[in-house]
Every structure is written in structure tokens, then in C-alpha cells.
Design a protein around this motif. Structure first.
Motif, PDB file in Angstrom:
ATOM      1  N   LEU A 130      -1.296  -5.294   8.618  1.00 21.95           N
ATOM      2  CA  LEU A 130      -1.098  -3.846   8.619  1.00 21.95           C
ATOM      3  C   LEU A 130      -2.150  -3.234   9.537  1.00 21.95           C
ATOM      4  O   LEU A 130      -3.338  -3.505   9.380  1.00 21.95           O
TER       5      LEU A 130
ATOM      6  N   THR B 287       2.986  -3.752  11.032  1.00 17.69           N
ATOM      7  CA  THR B 287       3.258  -2.368  10.634  1.00 17.69           C
ATOM      8  C   THR B 287       2.052  -1.522  10.998  1.00 17.69           C
ATOM      9  O   THR B 287       0.907  -1.970  10.849  1.00 17.69           O
TER      10      THR B 287
ATOM     11  N   MET C 133       0.196   2.523  10.829  1.00 22.12           N
ATOM     12  CA  MET C 133       0.190   3.893  10.319  1.00 22.12           C
ATOM     13  C   MET C 133      -1.112   4.565  10.723  1.00 22.12           C
ATOM     14  O   MET C 133      -2.140   3.912  10.878  1.00 22.12           O
TER      15      MET C 133
ATOM     16  N   ARG D 155      -0.375   6.707   0.737  1.00 25.79           N
ATOM     17  CA  ARG D 155       0.579   6.332   1.785  1.00 25.79           C
ATOM     18  C   ARG D 155       0.408   4.864   2.169  1.00 25.79           C
ATOM     19  O   ARG D 155       1.387   4.140   2.360  1.00 25.79           O
ATOM     20  N   TYR D 156      -0.850   4.448   2.286  1.00 24.01           N
ATOM     21  CA  TYR D 156      -1.123   3.055   2.642  1.00 24.01           C
ATOM     22  C   TYR D 156      -0.550   2.096   1.594  1.00 24.01           C
ATOM     23  O   TYR D 156       0.052   1.076   1.936  1.00 24.01           O
TER      24      TYR D 156
ATOM     25  N   LYS E 292       1.959   2.484  -0.367  1.00 22.57           N
ATOM     26  CA  LYS E 292       3.412   2.402  -0.227  1.00 22.57           C
ATOM     27  C   LYS E 292       3.799   1.522   0.955  1.00 22.57           C
ATOM     28  O   LYS E 292       4.717   0.693   0.867  1.00 22.57           O
ATOM     29  N   VAL E 293       3.104   1.706   2.090  1.00 25.49           N
ATOM     30  CA  VAL E 293       3.384   0.895   3.271  1.00 25.49           C
ATOM     31  C   VAL E 293       3.096  -0.574   2.978  1.00 25.49           C
ATOM     32  O   VAL E 293       3.862  -1.464   3.343  1.00 25.49           O
TER      33      VAL E 293
END
Length: 345
Positions: free
Chosen positions: A186, A213, A215, A249-250, A252-253
Motif C-alpha cells: 500500500l 494501491t 492513497m 480511510r487507510y 478501509k483501503v
């Protein structure tokens, strides 16, 4: 689940660690890992706890590890060894200009640099193991050599092992070597406050090509938000037009990238969320709670969270409506299942 947070010097890695864990490392020059445990928020567990009023409520947890950097190398031997013990890797990339660094920020460039280091570290392990296997003359050694030769070719082509399609058994065998480039990656883009929600297109393309991924987050601002009281935090986020922190948010990702989900056990003593991978069968899910339950598994009594709440959060009503069901060991647990395991040892 342990998440290793790492990055090049000056990327703001420790501030990102603080923004996710709420812990500020005391010594910027330390050489030890700093750990921070975070409870994974789940409104469903909150609601179940409200209904059952247990003595204890236990959410799922994720452990973050701040991996020390080095001025001598992109990834020194100590960092590589520490990263191999992690379940997930989180790479922090700098997207802001730093007064302490002469090099302009370029997240895509830095991503390629770090990915190359991960690939080279894995290639060294594969080469060393192949040398040892060449001295053995057994069918098992021959099979392992075939797998490692395939990995070597993939790595020499500059591709991480997470992009290599393997049979489930071969992927499991490969994990015994804890290859860095096979782990879920990530990428967090540490952005300036002027552009807090932007992931550069060049980086997004590189990350996607390597099955990762990405973000964005503005680490200093997020770290400050976590220090606010819960009520003040919600109000501050609302002013920014957000409804959740970067940490939420992290999580969930991370759950999505790892293919994770939660099932629940409930009762007067405890309501608890348990984390398993998508596709986990009932017997293996029982083992997450205790090996004795897996060993003596008989049946799983299951009701989905949605069906339970549709029955007004009443166990008796859910049973009367036929929402509870008995499932065998091969049942694939679903996200939000409320399960009572029947077992005998």
C-alpha cells in the motif's frame, strides 16, 4: 495483522505513522521499531454491543510498525529483515518540497527506486536458495527449484512477485521465504496541505502496473486531527468537508487490498469482531478464535448482520423468522456474519 511503514529519508514516514497510530516516536534517530496498535472501527460491532450490553467489547486490531530508515542505503539490511516479518508493507512517498532536501519531490521516481530494492532483495534470497538446492538430488528439491527459477526470471525482468500468477500451493510455499515483493504493498502519498487529495498520475500508473494501491494523506494535518477530542475531531473534519480521518480511510483501503472481512461473536460476556480473509471456510474461521474450536468443529450457527437487524436486533425474532441456519465446515464465511460455533474436544 502487522503493517510495516517504511520509506526514503525525509518522506515524513514517522509523521505518517503518528497520523495512523496516534503515537509520536520520541527519537528521530532511533534504530528500533516503534509499534502502535489501532482498533478497527466498525459501526456494526458498536450496534451489537448496544444490543447485547456485554461486559467487554473487542474490535479487530491492526498493528503499525515504524521501520527506521538509513542514511547509507535506500533499504539497509536491518530494514529488509524487519520488513520480512510484516504481513503488509506501506510505502510512504514524499510529494511536498522539503527545506532539508535538495532533490525535488517525485513520488513516481521514488516508488520505482524502492520497488527495485525490494526486487533485488528477493532476487538475492532466490539465488542463494537455488545454489543450495542444486546440491540436493531429491524430487522435492527439483520441484522447489522449478518454482524458484520461475520467480528468478520474473524478478530479473524487474517485476515484483505479487504480479506473478501462481497456484495456491506454490504461493504458500513461496511465503516461507517471506519475499518482500510478494507482500501486499500500500502506497501512501504524503502530500502538501495545498493539495491534500492528489495522487500524481505517473505514480498511480506505476503502482497499478505493480499490483499495488495508492492513497493520499497530509500527514502533519492528520496527526494533529488525531490529537483532538472525538467531538472536536468530528467538527473539524466537517469544516474540511470530510467525514472520516485518514486512518479510517487507510483501514478501509487496507481491508480491501488484503481481501479481509469481519465476522462477529456476541453474548453477555463479550461482543467481538474477528478478521479473516475472503473465502475463509467455517472451520478455519473457528481456528481464528481458538485451535480447539477448529479441531472439534461440529457446526456453525450463523445469521447475517443484516438479517439480525431486520429482525429488530432480537435473537428470538430472528430465530422465529428462520434467519439462523446451521452450516458445515466448508461454509464460506461472509462479511458481517454473526456466528456461534458448536464444537467438542
Amino acid at each position: 495483522m502487522k503493517v510495516g511503514i517504511f520509506g526514503l529519508l525525509g518522506c515524513g514516514k514517522s509523521t505518517v505513522f503518528c497520523s495512523l497510530s496516534g503515537i509520536r516516536p520520541a527519537d528521530a534517530g532511533r534504530r528500533e521499531i516503534v509499534l502502535g496498535t489501532v482498533k478497527v472501527p466498525d459501526p456494526r460491532l458498536d450496534e451489537l454491543s448496544r444490543i447485547f450490553r456485554p461486559k467487554k467489547t473487542t474490535p479487530a486490531e491492526m498493528v503499525f510498525a515504524d521501520i527506521p530508515g538509513s542514511a547509507e542505503a535506500l533499504l539497509d539490511a536491518a530494514a529488509v529483515a524487519q520488513l520480512r516479518t510484516m504481513d503488509v508493507l506501506t510505502l510512504v512517498l514524499r510529494a511536498y518540497q522539503s527545506p532539508f532536501l535538495s532533490e525535488m519531490p517525485d513520488p513516481a521516481r521514488d516508488f520505482v527506486r524502492v520497488e527495485e530494492e525490494l526486487i533485488l532483495a528477493d532476487l538475492a534470497v532466490v539465488e542463494k536458495r537455488l545454489e543450495r538446492l542444486a546440491k540436493e538430488k531429491t524430487p522435492a528439491a527439483a520441484g522447489e527449484m522449478d518454482l524458484l527459477r520461475l520467480c528468478r526470471a520474473h524478478l530479473e525482468d524487474g517485476r515484483p512477485l505479487r504480479t506473478l500468477s501462481l497456484a495456491e500451493a506454490d504461493a504458500a510455499r513461496l511465503k516461507a521465504y517471506a519475499p518482500l515483493s510478494q507482500k501486499t504493498l500500500l502506497t501512501l502519498v504524503n502530500t502538501p496541505e495545498s493539495a491534500p487529495d492528489r495522487v500524481p498520475e505517473a505514480l498511480l500508473a506505476a503502482v497499478t502496473a505493480h499490483a499495488g494501491t495508492a492513497m493520499p494523506l497530509c500527514a502533519p494535518a492528520e496527526a494533529d486531527i488525531l490529537e483532538l477530542a472525538p467531538g472536536e475531531r468530528a467538527a473539524f473534519l466537517a469544516e474540511l468537508g470530510q467525514h472520516e480521518t485518514a486512518r479510517d480511510r487507510y483501514l478501509k483501503v487496507a481491508y480491501g487490498a488484503l481481501g479481509l472481512m469481519s465476522f462477529f461473536t456476541v453474548g453477555e460476556d463479550e461482543c467481538r469482531a474477528w478478521t479473516v480473509r475472503n473465502g475463509t471456510d467455517a472451520r478455519r474461521a473457528a481456528g481464528v478464535i481458538h485451535s480447539d474450536i477448529e479441531r472439534g468443529f461440529i457446526r456453525a450457527e450463523v445469521v447475517s448482520y443484516a438479517d439480525f437487524m431486520e429482525a429488530g436486533g432480537s435473537e428470538s425474532r430472528a430465530r422465529a423468522a428462520g434467519r439462523y441456519r446451521l452450516e458445515g465446515k466448508d461454509y464460506r464465511v461472509q462479511d458481517g456474519d454473526i456466528i456461534h460455533f458448536r464444537f467438542n474436544v
